[in-house]
Design a protein around this motif. Structure first.
Motif, PDB file in Angstrom:
ATOM      1  N   UNK A   1     -21.673  -8.322  -1.954  1.00  0.00           N
ATOM      2  CA  UNK A   1     -21.412  -9.209  -3.097  1.00  0.00           C
ATOM      3  C   UNK A   1     -22.226  -8.831  -4.332  1.00  0.00           C
ATOM      4  N   UNK A   2     -23.294  -8.044  -4.155  1.00  0.00           N
ATOM      5  CA  UNK A   2     -24.131  -7.660  -5.289  1.00  0.00           C
ATOM      6  C   UNK A   2     -23.645  -6.388  -5.992  1.00  0.00           C
ATOM      7  N   UNK A   3     -22.972  -5.490  -5.238  1.00  0.00           N
ATOM      8  CA  UNK A   3     -22.567  -4.224  -5.858  1.00  0.00           C
ATOM      9  C   UNK A   3     -21.062  -4.013  -5.945  1.00  0.00           C
ATOM     10  N   UNK A   4     -20.268  -4.946  -5.411  1.00  0.00           N
ATOM     11  CA  UNK A   4     -18.825  -4.737  -5.381  1.00  0.00           C
ATOM     12  C   UNK A   4     -18.222  -4.607  -6.776  1.00  0.00           C
ATOM     13  N   UNK A   5     -18.913  -5.144  -7.777  1.00  0.00           N
ATOM     14  CA  UNK A   5     -18.428  -5.024  -9.153  1.00  0.00           C
ATOM     15  C   UNK A   5     -18.391  -3.589  -9.645  1.00  0.00           C
ATOM     16  N   UNK A   6     -19.090  -2.675  -8.949  1.00  0.00           N
ATOM     17  CA  UNK A   6     -19.112  -1.263  -9.328  1.00  0.00           C
ATOM     18  C   UNK A   6     -18.028  -0.455  -8.616  1.00  0.00           C
ATOM     19  N   UNK A   7     -17.214  -1.138  -7.812  1.00  0.00           N
ATOM     20  CA  UNK A   7     -16.173  -0.446  -7.053  1.00  0.00           C
ATOM     21  C   UNK A   7     -15.261   0.336  -8.001  1.00  0.00           C
ATOM     22  N   UNK A   8     -14.785   1.486  -7.537  1.00  0.00           N
ATOM     23  CA  UNK A   8     -13.900   2.296  -8.373  1.00  0.00           C
ATOM     24  C   UNK A   8     -12.871   2.997  -7.490  1.00  0.00           C
ATOM     25  N   UNK A   9     -11.657   3.214  -7.990  1.00  0.00           N
ATOM     26  CA  UNK A   9     -10.695   3.995  -7.202  1.00  0.00           C
ATOM     27  C   UNK A   9     -11.139   5.448  -7.142  1.00  0.00           C
ATOM     28  N   UNK A  10     -11.110   6.023  -5.941  1.00  0.00           N
ATOM     29  CA  UNK A  10     -11.590   7.398  -5.776  1.00  0.00           C
ATOM     30  C   UNK A  10     -10.479   8.374  -5.416  1.00  0.00           C
ATOM     31  N   UNK A  11      -9.389   7.882  -4.802  1.00  0.00           N
ATOM     32  CA  UNK A  11      -8.220   8.729  -4.605  1.00  0.00           C
ATOM     33  C   UNK A  11      -7.010   7.864  -4.285  1.00  0.00           C
ATOM     34  N   UNK A  12      -5.837   8.445  -4.418  1.00  0.00           N
ATOM     35  CA  UNK A  12      -4.600   7.697  -4.161  1.00  0.00           C
ATOM     36  C   UNK A  12      -3.573   8.639  -3.550  1.00  0.00           C
ATOM     37  N   UNK A  13      -2.516   8.034  -3.014  1.00  0.00           N
ATOM     38  CA  UNK A  13      -1.466   8.810  -2.353  1.00  0.00           C
ATOM     39  C   UNK A  13      -0.138   8.101  -2.572  1.00  0.00           C
ATOM     40  N   UNK A  14       0.838   8.839  -3.072  1.00  0.00           N
ATOM     41  CA  UNK A  14       2.177   8.283  -3.260  1.00  0.00           C
ATOM     42  C   UNK A  14       2.996   8.468  -1.995  1.00  0.00           C
ATOM     43  N   UNK A  15       3.604   7.374  -1.537  1.00  0.00           N
ATOM     44  CA  UNK A  15       4.408   7.456  -0.314  1.00  0.00           C
ATOM     45  C   UNK A  15       5.784   8.042  -0.558  1.00  0.00           C
ATOM     46  N   UNK A  16       6.231   8.079  -1.821  1.00  0.00           N
ATOM     47  CA  UNK A  16       7.548   8.598  -2.136  1.00  0.00           C
ATOM     48  C   UNK A  16       8.681   7.646  -1.814  1.00  0.00           C
ATOM     49  N   UNK A  17       8.329   6.402  -1.477  1.00  0.00           N
ATOM     50  CA  UNK A  17       9.333   5.401  -1.107  1.00  0.00           C
ATOM     51  C   UNK A  17       9.105   4.148  -1.936  1.00  0.00           C
ATOM     52  N   UNK A  18      10.182   3.529  -2.392  1.00  0.00           N
ATOM     53  CA  UNK A  18      10.080   2.275  -3.116  1.00  0.00           C
ATOM     54  C   UNK A  18      10.274   1.115  -2.127  1.00  0.00           C
ATOM     55  N   UNK A  19      10.617  -0.043  -2.620  1.00  0.00           N
ATOM     56  CA  UNK A  19      10.728  -1.272  -1.830  1.00  0.00           C
ATOM     57  C   UNK A  19       9.338  -1.738  -1.382  1.00  0.00           C
ATOM     58  N   UNK A  20       9.307  -2.812  -0.597  1.00  0.00           N
ATOM     59  CA  UNK A  20       8.057  -3.501  -0.307  1.00  0.00           C
ATOM     60  C   UNK A  20       7.196  -2.809   0.727  1.00  0.00           C
ATOM     61  N   UNK A  21       5.920  -2.586   0.369  1.00  0.00           N
ATOM     62  CA  UNK A  21       4.958  -1.930   1.270  1.00  0.00           C
ATOM     63  C   UNK A  21       4.031  -2.973   1.892  1.00  0.00           C
TER      64      UNK A  21
END
Length: 600
Positions: free
Chosen positions: A56-76
């Motif tokens: 709870x003290x450091x979560x404000x520093x969270x950052x996205x570090x990588x991502x991956x596209x599934x290549x599919x639309x609709x609900x995940x």
């Protein structure tokens, strides 16, 4: 040929000890906080992680570090798995599976692309979602939309075995996450809106051979129920407990589907899950309690026999499926330590039961807007003990006739749908994503045709009275049946929650935000907008000493069906399209995994 008894005994003992070792290994893997090896996170469905590097003290520093596209639309829906150095990611239809190398920037190690008949799409209620994978015995288990249960080699992605669990031609589909338990893998079935007669099925984890099948309604033998040994609220259910609560043979199209989550208590050796709505949605056409739809089942995983049951919404008139998760926790009630099962039902009541015997301990509304019933009768001496006290004004049937009812709270998608809650043993609280939505309900007569919709109702949905918010994220005390704190959200909270030892709770929003809040107060500590609306379940893992948080974004599901399927009629999507029309102003379709961590 004569075989010495000592040899038979040795072989038998060896087989049992091998199975026991495999089960013990699986339990240890599930208990390892660095991994996330089954869709529910743990057998108890608590979705709690012992990882505390992010707090709870450091979560404000969270950052996205990588991502991956599934290549599919609709609900995940659902979440990825992490087993050692590999992450496994699934998609909605066509249910592709990717194995990603965590040691090499998420490089694709293998992918599985099933060939499914697209004709299954029209018989998938409420989007083409899939709720996730599970790992056991060196295999990744996938429940495909066409009801094929597949066991993939976790190292290569090759099909080890597969089995057909249903028939899409009559409306049976697969959306739920398989659950490995001991030497079996359990899987449910979807199709309540098509008059499917639903069940829970167990297959041998090594071969895919059918082990047992337990229906939700019908003759006792097919329900795997013993008239004298299976109980409800402490009393034997009696002979023909299901069939005598249906008119004629309506139970053959009875619904009671099992597309939700499964829990397992290894010490009691019992599994727990819920069944869905009776078919059709028009209550006039199916007089009686319609057992055992809308029911919590406690079964022996070895043979499937039911130990106890509890029906939450007899003769359902509102589509309040009982499939939501069944977290298993040990807490004190009235000073006595109890083995509890907690269930946040679609009908707006949160139930706390003793999971050893099904005793009902608490049943309270977890959204003040709930109005279809005043309370659940808790008087053990009452003939209506355990039943909800229905308000006539909000019934959709009166004197055996259809009634067009207005202002029913909650709407058919419930105060909570399948989006799972989380529990923290540190605070003793449950963290619950909820819908704050009401409806108008117009039933009409419908005839059954295999493979065709068997709904019989037209719905309109809208925010509950007293505000414009359609959702809340709440903290709940299951021993008292009380809301501890509540954070309002503009739209329904349709993602699964995650609680951690760092006293942080994570969830996602339909607009696409990943949010982190303080477990004790609900104070917002962090938010980040992902590429699409989030209906996936937040998970966490540790790799090379660093904690990560991951979530799938990709708007859809029942609440987002308008966007996912391009629908505009406000009554389409069983009423959700009109209710969530404004969602298109905030997000669009996509399928992305986003992974977060603290700066190095």
């Amino acid at each position: 040929m004569k075989i010495p008894l000592t040899l038979l005994f040795t072989v038998s003992t060896l087989t049992l000890s091998t199975a026991a070792r495999a089960e013990d290994m699986e339990r240890k893997m599930i208990q390892n906080p660095n991994d996330w090896v089954i869709a529910t996170g743990d057998y108890a469905n608590t979705r709690y992680s012992k990882l505390a590097q992010i707090n709870e003290k450091n979560v404000g520093k969270l950052t996205p570090v990588w991502s991956f596209s599934t290549g599919v639309l609709r609900g995940h829906e659902g979440s990825p798995l992490v087993v050692g150095d590999v992450m496994y990611v699934h998609t909605p239809f066509p249910n592709n599976v990717f194995a990603l190398d965590l040691n090499n920037e998420g490089k694709i190690l293998w992918k599985y692309e099933p060939k499914q008949d697209p004709n299954v799409i029209p018989v998938m209620c409420c989007d083409t979602v899939n709720r996730g994978l599970s790992y056991a015995d060196g295999k990744i288990f996938l429940n495909q939309a066409d009801t094929t249960l597949v066991a993939l080699d976790a190292k290569t992605g090759k099909v080890d075995w597969s089995v057909k669990n249903g028939d899409p031609k009559i409306g049976e589909t697969g959306t739920s996450a398989p659950m490995p338990v001991k030497d079996k893998v359990l899987v449910g079935i979807s199709g309540g809106e098509f008059g499917v007669r639903c069940r829970m099925t167990a297959y041998d984890i090594k071969t895919g051979k059918l082990a047992w099948k337990a229906y939700s309604e019908g003759p006792d033998a097919e329900l795997l129920m013993d008239a004298q040994k299976t109980t409800e609220l402490g009393k034997p259910i009696g002979v023909d407990s299901s069939t005598k609560t249906w008119k004629g043979d309506q139970w053959k199209q009875g619904g009671g589907c099992t597309w939700g989550w499964i829990s397992y208590d290894p010490d009691l050796n019992m599994i727990y899950y819920g069944s869905g709505n009776p078919s059709t949605w028009n209550p006039k056409q199916r007089p009686g309690d319609n057992k055992w739809s809308m029911t919590i089942f406690a079964r022996d995983p070895d043979d499937g026999m039911a130990k106890w049951v509890y029906q939450m919404t007899p003769h359902d008139q509102w589509d309040y499926d009982g499939i939501n998760e069944m977290p298993l926790v040990d807490q004190k009630i009235d000073g006595k330590e109890r083995k509890l099962l907690v269930h946040f039902d679609r009908n707006g009541f949160a139930y706390t039961l003793d999971r050893t015997n099904g005793e009902l301990l608490v049943a309270e509304k977890y959204d003040p807007a709930v109005n279809w019933a005043t309370k659940v009768d808790m008087d053990k001496n009452s003939p209506t003990y355990g039943r909800p006290e229905v308000v006539a004004k909000y019934s959709t049937e009166a004197n055996g006739e259809d009634v067009n009812s207005k202002g029913i709270c909650p709407a058919a998608l419930g105060t909570k749908d399948e989006q799972p809650s989380a529990f923290s043993p540190k605070t003793g609280l449950f963290y619950v994503p909820t819908n704050h939505v009401c409806m108008d309900y117009e039933p009409f007569r419908v005839s059954y045709t295999p493979g065709q919709p068997y709904v019989g109702a037209t719905l309109s949905m809208f925010p509950a009275p007293g505000g414009s918010n359609m959702g809340n994220f709440i903290a709940w005390d299951a021993t008292k049946g009380k809301i501890v704190w509540s954070d309002p959200e503009q739209f329904s909270v349709w993602s699964g929650a995650l609680a951690t030892a760092g006293d942080v709770v994570f969830y996602g929003t339909l607009e696409g935000y990943l949010k982190a809040v303080d477990a004790k107060s609900g104070k917002e500590l962090y938010k980040y907008k992902t590429p699409s609306g989030i209906i996936g379940n937040v998970m966490t893992y540790e790799h090379k000493g660093r904690q990560y948080v991951a979530v799938l974004s990709g708007v859809g599901g029942w609440a987002g069906i308008g966007l996912a399927a391009g629908l505009t009629d406000p009554h389409a999507g069983l009423g959700a399209v009109g209710g969530y029309a404004a969602l298109s102003n905030y997000t669009s379709l996509g399928g992305t995994l986003t992974v977060f961590a603290l700066p190095e």
